[in-house]
Scaffold this motif. Structure first.
Motif, PDB file in Angstrom:
ATOM      1  N   LYS A 492     -10.506  -5.396   0.808  1.00  0.00           N
ATOM      2  CA  LYS A 492     -10.361  -4.565   2.002  1.00  0.00           C
ATOM      3  C   LYS A 492      -9.205  -3.610   1.762  1.00  0.00           C
ATOM      4  N   PRO A 493      -9.433  -2.298   1.924  1.00  0.00           N
ATOM      5  CA  PRO A 493     -10.672  -1.628   2.317  1.00  0.00           C
ATOM      6  C   PRO A 493     -11.745  -1.718   1.230  1.00  0.00           C
ATOM      7  N   ARG A 494     -12.980  -1.463   1.637  1.00  0.00           N
ATOM      8  CA  ARG A 494     -14.101  -1.686   0.733  1.00  0.00           C
ATOM      9  C   ARG A 494     -14.117  -0.731  -0.454  1.00  0.00           C
ATOM     10  N   ASP A 495     -13.542   0.464  -0.277  1.00  0.00           N
ATOM     11  CA  ASP A 495     -13.574   1.446  -1.367  1.00  0.00           C
ATOM     12  C   ASP A 495     -12.383   1.316  -2.307  1.00  0.00           C
ATOM     13  N   ALA A 496     -11.674   0.191  -2.240  1.00  0.00           N
ATOM     14  CA  ALA A 496     -10.557  -0.025  -3.164  1.00  0.00           C
ATOM     15  C   ALA A 496     -11.092  -0.182  -4.586  1.00  0.00           C
ATOM     16  N   ARG A 497     -10.290   0.205  -5.558  1.00  0.00           N
ATOM     17  CA  ARG A 497     -10.688   0.096  -6.959  1.00  0.00           C
ATOM     18  C   ARG A 497     -10.311  -1.275  -7.486  1.00  0.00           C
ATOM     19  N   ILE A 498     -11.264  -1.921  -8.178  1.00  0.00           N
ATOM     20  CA  ILE A 498     -11.056  -3.261  -8.730  1.00  0.00           C
ATOM     21  C   ILE A 498     -11.176  -3.157 -10.242  1.00  0.00           C
ATOM     22  N   GLU A 521      -6.622  -6.399 -10.851  1.00  0.00           N
ATOM     23  CA  GLU A 521      -5.844  -5.396 -10.114  1.00  0.00           C
ATOM     24  C   GLU A 521      -6.738  -4.766  -9.058  1.00  0.00           C
ATOM     25  N   VAL A 522      -6.238  -4.696  -7.811  1.00  0.00           N
ATOM     26  CA  VAL A 522      -6.923  -4.039  -6.702  1.00  0.00           C
ATOM     27  C   VAL A 522      -5.979  -2.962  -6.174  1.00  0.00           C
ATOM     28  N   SER A 523      -6.472  -1.713  -6.087  1.00  0.00           N
ATOM     29  CA  SER A 523      -5.582  -0.617  -5.704  1.00  0.00           C
ATOM     30  C   SER A 523      -6.352   0.434  -4.920  1.00  0.00           C
ATOM     31  N   LYS A 524      -5.626   1.223  -4.138  1.00  0.00           N
ATOM     32  CA  LYS A 524      -6.157   2.364  -3.405  1.00  0.00           C
ATOM     33  C   LYS A 524      -4.980   3.244  -3.004  1.00  0.00           C
ATOM     34  N   ALA A 525      -5.190   4.549  -3.087  1.00  0.00           N
ATOM     35  CA  ALA A 525      -4.130   5.481  -2.711  1.00  0.00           C
ATOM     36  C   ALA A 525      -3.724   5.263  -1.261  1.00  0.00           C
ATOM     37  N   GLY A 526      -2.425   5.218  -1.017  1.00  0.00           N
ATOM     38  CA  GLY A 526      -1.916   4.992   0.329  1.00  0.00           C
ATOM     39  C   GLY A 526      -1.738   3.531   0.682  1.00  0.00           C
ATOM     40  N   PHE A 527      -2.099   2.620  -0.253  1.00  0.00           N
ATOM     41  CA  PHE A 527      -1.968   1.188  -0.014  1.00  0.00           C
ATOM     42  C   PHE A 527      -1.113   0.577  -1.117  1.00  0.00           C
ATOM     43  N   ALA A 544     -10.710 -13.041  -2.519  1.00  0.00           N
ATOM     44  CA  ALA A 544     -10.592 -12.119  -1.380  1.00  0.00           C
ATOM     45  C   ALA A 544      -9.189 -11.487  -1.395  1.00  0.00           C
ATOM     46  N   VAL A 545      -9.137 -10.135  -1.352  1.00  0.00           N
ATOM     47  CA  VAL A 545      -7.868  -9.416  -1.388  1.00  0.00           C
ATOM     48  C   VAL A 545      -7.868  -8.373  -0.279  1.00  0.00           C
ATOM     49  N   GLU A 546      -6.841  -8.367   0.544  1.00  0.00           N
ATOM     50  CA  GLU A 546      -6.683  -7.340   1.581  1.00  0.00           C
ATOM     51  C   GLU A 546      -5.408  -6.552   1.294  1.00  0.00           C
ATOM     52  N   LEU A 547      -5.582  -5.247   1.081  1.00  0.00           N
ATOM     53  CA  LEU A 547      -4.441  -4.397   0.758  1.00  0.00           C
ATOM     54  C   LEU A 547      -3.682  -4.004   2.021  1.00  0.00           C
ATOM     55  N   GLU A 548      -2.404  -3.893   1.888  1.00  0.00           N
ATOM     56  CA  GLU A 548      -1.552  -3.468   2.995  1.00  0.00           C
ATOM     57  C   GLU A 548      -1.265  -1.978   2.859  1.00  0.00           C
TER      58      GLU A 548
END
Length: 797
Positions: A492-498, A521-527, A544-548
């Motif tokens: 979460k979010p679903r469009d995060a890069r894994i 590694e799970v990442s997304k711009a702004g998180f 399960a990973v939820e980005l902050e």
């Protein structure tokens, strides 16, 4: 006739306290006075009793004064009161302490950019008046005054018009206008319109550049004749850039001049944009006399075509042994006419020498030759060719080295393999072991070979592709394939890069992996990025990973500094759209829509002495004075706009983030905090919400003392920002202009070359309540310090 003394001792006007005489002329005397009902200083113009003795003049003066009072514009002097007392007509208007253009000219010529800005502001005033149907008729340097912030204001509007309509007045000097600044039609006594005022403005502009009027003579009649007959004077070579403006201003024919004030504004903006190295947004009447490049190229092509046609016809005649006709004298004229037919599509321009045309033609030919050479030299590869090259290169990089007689062979395909390495199928790529990039285990030279052997599929038997059998054949024992297990990461979010960092294939949901440790590694711009090791043993793994969110609207944070400690407290502001400005007050009109496209972080409070003093000590700068009010958590004062810029640069280096001053739009958007009124708290009381002089009931202000309050002492607005109203005014990035006529619709700051005045927002503890609203703005020299001015910063996200 009742005679009333004009001395300050005997003059009394109800409602006003006369302080001193400012100026005196043949028609009026101007006093500095205090309007008792409002407690403000005004310029009180009292008309001469001699003029007031004429009842027709008094009637017309009152009517004209009322009309001028309706001309509400930031660059037209504001009239607060019109009245008559003991046969004296008087007008109470803005007190303008900055002097006049005439005063400035006594020190010499005015800097060109400053002259442009003055001309631009007066042109806006004239446009507003012309739209209302009124003509000034007496525009001259004495009638252009300056406010305290440096903005230009047009005064004495309508008085000359009133005098012109008074047919019974025959006093000496009662003429409409001043000879040096009269338009030709004005000198002839013909009917005039707003274009006559623009002619006078052009004379003033010329005088500001050169410190002399364009037409000079000893007698008024001789000056008028020069306006009617003499050619437009040329500016000195150093000011030749502005000759186009002068030509349009001082055209004898009104139809050849600027037609309205906004045309002048447009022309000056185009010129300023060119000086600033920007591409003009639109073609203006100042530059529409230039020939388009496309038209010039077409003209040259047609001319060359005609010339070549004539020469080919002559050679064809000679080849056929036919007598040549005598050269047609109109042949050359026809070629020139072809050129003129194209050139007439654009407005006429000044003639250039033949050298310019030859140089342009040679340049075009050179560019064409260079283009031809380079286009033949560089051949673009097809997409498939590029892909094949990339595949070959990747293969060479990924295939492991082989060992031949104990030495490493760098051949891309090892000879020891039983056959060629085939591309991996989908099912085979999912059965992978990790490359153990752990902290303790380093890869050995044999490890890559093992991976290739385990990931490569058994090739199909093909006699044509098999390598020759070894001299001593050995039976290769088939190794049993290890078990695999599915890895699924739910993010979460679903469009995060894994990504699985220690294997080559990309992550796919449910991919099959052999037992081992994997770096996820799970990442997304702004998180905030999440990275962790997982271990697959003997079962499928669901992670399960939820980005902050790193920066979400309303989040408060402080950036850590390299030298220890933290930077100013910041709060994140979400993008949005709002109405900027206020049509009901000077400097802030017109109100217009502005869109903030990106989120940004802004200081929750003004930069404090503690925060600024740390920078000053590190940089070796002098500490700013605190006026005896205290330092610590009070907002820093007595800092210039340039000091604020230096602090932002230092803070950026200390934190690794980009800090800067806010633009006007960013500041007002954050100060309004989603509200539409002048104050974020609405129409209620300001008590407990702001520190100002009158109307806030501030404990830091009394009848005899005034001081700043520590930051955060009052309530924050809905966005979490403190002291956006009052306490201290705040520097922002923008150059100060008199209004928002040429406003932007985004958050970019207004920047001008050689900008001297910068915008101050928010008002200060010395301002009354009406001057601490979200839309209030004023200007100050970027090199000036004030005990009423500080700043807050923005951090780009």
């Amino acid at each position: 006739m009742e005679v009333v003394s004009s001395g300050t001792a005997s003059l009394e006007i109800p409602g006003y306290q006369i302080l001193k005489k400012i100026n005196q002329g043949g028609m009026s005397t101007v006093y500095l006075a205090t309007q008792r009902s409002m407690g403000r200083q005004v310029a009180l113009k009292v008309m001469s009793p001699v003029l007031n003795a004429d009842p027709i003049f008094s009637e017309r003066f009152q009517r004209e004064a009322n009309i001028v009072g309706q001309l509400s514009h930031p660059n037209i002097v504001a009239i607060h009161d019109i009245g008559r007392y003991r046969s004296l007509n008087y007008i109470a208007m803005d007190y303008l302490p900055g002097g006049s253009v005439a005063d400035a000219l006594t020190k010499g010529a005015i800097e060109p950019l400053e002259a442009l800005h003055i001309t631009r502001q007066i042109a806006m005033a004239l446009d507003h008046a012309s739209n209302k149907g009124y003509v000034h008729r007496d525009l001259k340097p004495e009638n252009i005054l300056f406010r305290e912030d440096g903005s230009a204001v047009l005064t004495d509007f309508g008085v000359a018009r009133a005098v012109a309509r008074t047919t019974r007045m025959t006093n000496t000097g009662m003429v409409v206008g001043t000879p040096h600044y009269m338009s030709p039609e004005q000198a002839r006594g013909a009917a005039v319109d707003g274009r006559a005022d623009l002619y006078s403005l052009g004379v003033v502009f010329y005088e500001m550049l050169t410190s002399a009027v364009p037409f000079q003579a000893e007698e008024a009649v001789a000056i008028a004749i020069k306006h009617l007959t003499d050619p437009i004077p040329r500016l000195p070579a150093r000011h030749s850039l502005y000759q186009g403006l002068i030509d349009r201003f001082l055209a004898k024919d009104p139809d050849q001049r600027f037609q309205r004030g906004l045309d002048v504004v447009d022309a000056i903006d185009q010129l300023l944009a060119a000086l600033d190295g920007k591409t003009p947004a639109s073609t203006t009447k100042m530059n529409n006399t230039s020939v388009r490049v496309s038209s010039l190229l077409r003209a040259l092509v047609m001319t060359l075509y005609g010339t070549l046609s004539d020469r080919l016809s002559a050679r064809w005649a000679r080849w056929r042994d036919k007598p040549l006709h005598q050269q047609n004298p109109r042949a050359e004229q026809q070629t020139i006419m072809r050129l003129q037919q194209v050139m007439q599509q654009a407005a006429p321009v000044k003639r250039r020498s033949w050298l310019f045309a030859a140089t342009l033609l040679g340049s075009i030919a050179l560019v064409w030759v260079l283009f031809s050479l380079f286009s033949n030299k560089f051949q673009w590869q097809s997409e498939s060719g590029l892909v094949n090259d990339a595949v070959d290169l990747t293969s060479q990089m990924l295939l492991p080295p082989t060992y031949v007689d104990g030495a490493i062979s760098n051949d891309s395909v090892p000879a020891e393999l039983p056959g060629p390495v085939n591309p991996l199928t989908t099912s085979q790529t999912n059965q992978l072991r990790p490359v153990l990039r752990t902290e303790s285990a380093a890869p050995t030279p044999a490890a890559p070979a093992r991976v290739v052997e385990e990931t490569a599929a058994e090739p199909e038997t093909d006699d044509s592709l098999q390598s020759p059998p070894p001299t001593e054949p050995e039976e290769i024992a088939a190794e049993e394939a290890p078990p695999t297990y599915a890895l699924k990461v739910s993010a979460k979010p679903r469009d995060a890069r894994i990504r699985v960092m220690n294997i080559v294939p990309r992550y796919t949901p449910g991919m099959a992996l052999e037992p081992g440790r994997y770096d996820i590694e799970v990442s997304k711009a702004g998180f905030s990025t999440v990275r962790r090791w997982i271990e697959i043993t003997a079962a499928d793994v669901n992670l399960a990973v939820e980005l902050e969110r790193r920066f979400f609207p309303g989040k408060s944070f402080q950036s850590p500094l390299k030298s220890g400690g933290k930077g100013p407290a910041m709060v994140v502001v979400a993008p949005g759209t709002f109405t900027m400005g206020n049509n009901r007050r000077p400097f802030t009109s017109p109100a217009h829509k502005v869109s903030i496209a990106r989120p940004y972080a802004i200081g929750t409070h003004e930069v404090t002495f503690d925060e600024y003093d740390r920078f000053a000590k590190a940089a070796g700068h002098a500490l700013p004075a605190d006026e005896g009010w205290g330092r610590g958590s009070r907002p820093v004062i007595n800092v210039t706009w340039q000091d604020a810029q230096r602090y932002a640069k230092w803070l950026s280096g200390e934190s690794g983030q980009k800090y800067r001053l806010a633009s006007e739009a960013e500041w007002e958007f954050a100060a309004r905090a989603g509200t539409e009124g002048p104050f974020w708290w609405g129409d209620g009381s300001a008590r407990g919400k702001a520190n100002c002089r009158r109307g806030c009931a501030s404990e830091f202000n009394s009848l005899f003392t005034v001081a700043t309050a520590p930051v955060g002492n009052y309530k924050a607005n809905p966005y979490g920002l403190y002291d956006t109203s009052g306490n201290v005014g705040e520097w922002v990035q923008d150059c100060f202009l008199g209004d928002f006529t040429n406003h932007r619709d985004d958050a970019r700051p207004v920047q001008l070359k050689n900008c001297k005045l910068r915008v101050i927002r928010g008002g200060s503890m010395r301002e009354p309540l009406r001057n601490i609203s979200s839309d209030y703005r004023t200007g100050l020299s970027e090199k000036a310090t004030s005990k009423e001015v500080g700043f807050r910063l923005v951090m780009e996200l």
